[in-house]
Design a protein around this motif. Sequence first.
Motif, PDB file in Angstrom:
ATOM      1  N   THR A   1       0.650   5.162  -6.883  1.00 19.50           N
ATOM      2  CA  THR A   1      -0.123   4.493  -5.853  1.00 19.50           C
ATOM      3  C   THR A   1      -1.550   5.037  -5.905  1.00 19.50           C
ATOM      4  O   THR A   1      -1.823   6.048  -6.573  1.00 19.50           O
ATOM      5  CB  THR A   1       0.465   4.755  -4.452  1.00 19.50           C
ATOM      6  OG1 THR A   1       0.169   6.109  -4.064  1.00 19.50           O
ATOM      7  CG2 THR A   1       1.967   4.540  -4.433  1.00 19.50           C
TER       8      THR A   1
ATOM      9  N   ALA B   1      -2.985   6.714  -3.838  1.00 20.25           N
ATOM     10  CA  ALA B   1      -3.050   8.038  -3.220  1.00 20.25           C
ATOM     11  C   ALA B   1      -3.208   9.144  -4.249  1.00 20.25           C
ATOM     12  O   ALA B   1      -3.642  10.253  -3.915  1.00 20.25           O
ATOM     13  CB  ALA B   1      -1.797   8.296  -2.379  1.00 20.25           C
TER      14      ALA B   1
ATOM     15  N   ASP C   1       7.393  13.745   6.715  1.00 24.05           N
ATOM     16  CA  ASP C   1       6.106  14.440   6.683  1.00 24.05           C
ATOM     17  C   ASP C   1       6.074  15.540   5.633  1.00 24.05           C
ATOM     18  O   ASP C   1       5.106  15.655   4.868  1.00 24.05           O
ATOM     19  CB  ASP C   1       5.769  15.013   8.057  1.00 24.05           C
ATOM     20  CG  ASP C   1       5.476  13.928   9.087  1.00 24.05           C
ATOM     21  OD1 ASP C   1       5.155  12.801   8.658  1.00 24.05           O
ATOM     22  OD2 ASP C   1       5.589  14.202  10.292  1.00 24.05           O
TER      23      ASP C   1
ATOM     24  N   ALA D   1       5.931  13.910   2.197  1.00 20.97           N
ATOM     25  CA  ALA D   1       4.674  13.219   1.911  1.00 20.97           C
ATOM     26  C   ALA D   1       3.517  14.191   1.684  1.00 20.97           C
ATOM     27  O   ALA D   1       2.565  13.880   0.955  1.00 20.97           O
ATOM     28  CB  ALA D   1       4.332  12.257   3.040  1.00 20.97           C
TER      29      ALA D   1
ATOM     30  N   THR E   1       0.825  -1.204   0.000  1.00 21.68           N
ATOM     31  CA  THR E   1       0.000   0.000   0.000  1.00 21.68           C
ATOM     32  C   THR E   1       0.862   1.258   0.000  1.00 21.68           C
ATOM     33  O   THR E   1       2.078   1.210   0.256  1.00 21.68           O
ATOM     34  CB  THR E   1      -0.909   0.038   1.233  1.00 21.68           C
ATOM     35  OG1 THR E   1      -0.084   0.199   2.411  1.00 21.68           O
ATOM     36  CG2 THR E   1      -1.741  -1.236   1.353  1.00 21.68           C
ATOM     37  N   HIS E   2       0.223   2.367  -0.253  1.00 25.51           N
ATOM     38  CA  HIS E   2       0.909   3.656  -0.192  1.00 25.51           C
ATOM     39  C   HIS E   2       1.490   3.877   1.201  1.00 25.51           C
ATOM     40  O   HIS E   2       2.651   4.297   1.339  1.00 25.51           O
ATOM     41  CB  HIS E   2      -0.075   4.779  -0.535  1.00 25.51           C
ATOM     42  CG  HIS E   2       0.529   6.142  -0.488  1.00 25.51           C
ATOM     43  ND1 HIS E   2       1.270   6.679  -1.524  1.00 25.51           N
ATOM     44  CD2 HIS E   2       0.527   7.093   0.489  1.00 25.51           C
ATOM     45  CE1 HIS E   2       1.691   7.883  -1.203  1.00 25.51           C
ATOM     46  NE2 HIS E   2       1.258   8.166   0.013  1.00 25.51           N
ATOM     47  N   ASP E   3       0.714   3.584   2.230  1.00 26.12           N
ATOM     48  CA  ASP E   3       1.187   3.779   3.602  1.00 26.12           C
ATOM     49  C   ASP E   3       2.368   2.873   3.933  1.00 26.12           C
ATOM     50  O   ASP E   3       3.287   3.277   4.665  1.00 26.12           O
ATOM     51  CB  ASP E   3       0.052   3.533   4.593  1.00 26.12           C
ATOM     52  CG  ASP E   3      -1.003   4.630   4.553  1.00 26.12           C
ATOM     53  OD1 ASP E   3      -0.695   5.732   4.040  1.00 26.12           O
ATOM     54  OD2 ASP E   3      -2.134   4.397   5.024  1.00 26.12           O
ATOM     55  N   GLU E   4       2.356   1.660   3.397  1.00 25.33           N
ATOM     56  CA  GLU E   4       3.487   0.758   3.622  1.00 25.33           C
ATOM     57  C   GLU E   4       4.749   1.280   2.949  1.00 25.33           C
ATOM     58  O   GLU E   4       5.864   1.122   3.477  1.00 25.33           O
ATOM     59  CB  GLU E   4       3.143  -0.645   3.129  1.00 25.33           C
ATOM     60  CG  GLU E   4       2.140  -1.366   4.015  1.00 25.33           C
ATOM     61  CD  GLU E   4       1.624  -2.652   3.405  1.00 25.33           C
ATOM     62  OE1 GLU E   4       1.198  -3.535   4.177  1.00 25.33           O
ATOM     63  OE2 GLU E   4       1.641  -2.779   2.148  1.00 25.33           O
ATOM     64  N   TRP E   5       4.585   1.890   1.791  1.00 21.45           N
ATOM     65  CA  TRP E   5       5.736   2.505   1.106  1.00 21.45           C
ATOM     66  C   TRP E   5       6.314   3.644   1.953  1.00 21.45           C
ATOM     67  O   TRP E   5       7.525   3.721   2.167  1.00 21.45           O
ATOM     68  CB  TRP E   5       5.292   3.019  -0.265  1.00 21.45           C
ATOM     69  CG  TRP E   5       6.332   3.782  -1.021  1.00 21.45           C
ATOM     70  CD1 TRP E   5       7.660   3.479  -1.129  1.00 21.45           C
ATOM     71  CD2 TRP E   5       6.125   4.974  -1.785  1.00 21.45           C
ATOM     72  NE1 TRP E   5       8.295   4.413  -1.929  1.00 21.45           N
ATOM     73  CE2 TRP E   5       7.381   5.334  -2.337  1.00 21.45           C
ATOM     74  CE3 TRP E   5       5.008   5.751  -2.064  1.00 21.45           C
ATOM     75  CZ2 TRP E   5       7.528   6.459  -3.145  1.00 21.45           C
ATOM     76  CZ3 TRP E   5       5.166   6.868  -2.872  1.00 21.45           C
ATOM     77  CH2 TRP E   5       6.412   7.220  -3.399  1.00 21.45           C
ATOM     78  N   ILE E   6       5.420   4.513   2.463  1.00 23.38           N
ATOM     79  CA  ILE E   6       5.873   5.620   3.305  1.00 23.38           C
ATOM     80  C   ILE E   6       6.604   5.094   4.539  1.00 23.38           C
ATOM     81  O   ILE E   6       7.659   5.612   4.936  1.00 23.38           O
ATOM     82  CB  ILE E   6       4.681   6.492   3.742  1.00 23.38           C
ATOM     83  CG1 ILE E   6       3.962   7.081   2.522  1.00 23.38           C
ATOM     84  CG2 ILE E   6       5.150   7.606   4.679  1.00 23.38           C
ATOM     85  CD1 ILE E   6       4.791   8.001   1.687  1.00 23.38           C
ATOM     86  N   GLU E   7       6.063   4.042   5.143  1.00 28.22           N
ATOM     87  CA  GLU E   7       6.687   3.478   6.337  1.00 28.22           C
ATOM     88  C   GLU E   7       8.059   2.899   6.021  1.00 28.22           C
ATOM     89  O   GLU E   7       8.989   2.988   6.834  1.00 28.22           O
ATOM     90  CB  GLU E   7       5.782   2.401   6.934  1.00 28.22           C
ATOM     91  CG  GLU E   7       6.262   1.848   8.265  1.00 28.22           C
ATOM     92  CD  GLU E   7       6.444   2.918   9.327  1.00 28.22           C
ATOM     93  OE1 GLU E   7       7.345   2.756  10.188  1.00 28.22           O
ATOM     94  OE2 GLU E   7       5.707   3.930   9.312  1.00 28.22           O
TER      95      GLU E   7
END
Length: 210
Positions: A108, A110, A75, A78, A50-56
């Motif tokens: 993604t 997003a 932050d 993003a 997911t997009h959030d997993e990529w950010i993490e």
Amino acid sequence: MLVDIDGVVRTWSHTGARLGEERARLPAGTLIRLAYRTAERELAHLGVITHDEWIESIRERLKSEYGAESVVAVDSWAEDRGTIDHAVVDLLRRARTVVPVAALTNNTTAVLDDLALDGVLSLFDFVLCSAEIHVAKPSPLAYTKAAEKLGIPPRNVFFVDDLASNVQGAAFAGMHAVVFSGSNELVAQLRTAGIRLPAQEDPPVRATSS
């Protein structure tokens, strides 16, 4: 008409990345390296993560290389949604009065929220992103999926992208494909393809008091 998003509809100066690096006192280019030159980015673009997993994953890489305090840089990066090219938006708005207008983007999911926040999501009949269809440009399959969703044979689809490799993939799939080099040039390319846009509306004249 099928268009790319990044490099055509919106542009990037990576202001958020620079601000984040300054805030965390990171070497210039760190966020671009850790965000875009990794396998996780490709996996996110294909919908595998997911997009959030990529950010993490970016946070974890920063923490590993520069310590826990460095993650504050993410932050600012993003939150940066790029800059919408309003000349292109106007062009697409006019094009949509004569042909369907859709987008095909390596991204993604997003991207849909980004375009909605920028007020341009409704400009498109649909936005098809690689994370949704699990295949990315320049694979010919990405273009055939977009043509199927448009309900138009690839040979009748006009495609524009800023990357020559993506244009080559679209041409291989049978589309009339061109490299984006500016809104004025795109008007001429559309005309060559037989798509004539209605005239651009003049801005309203402000009344002056006598």
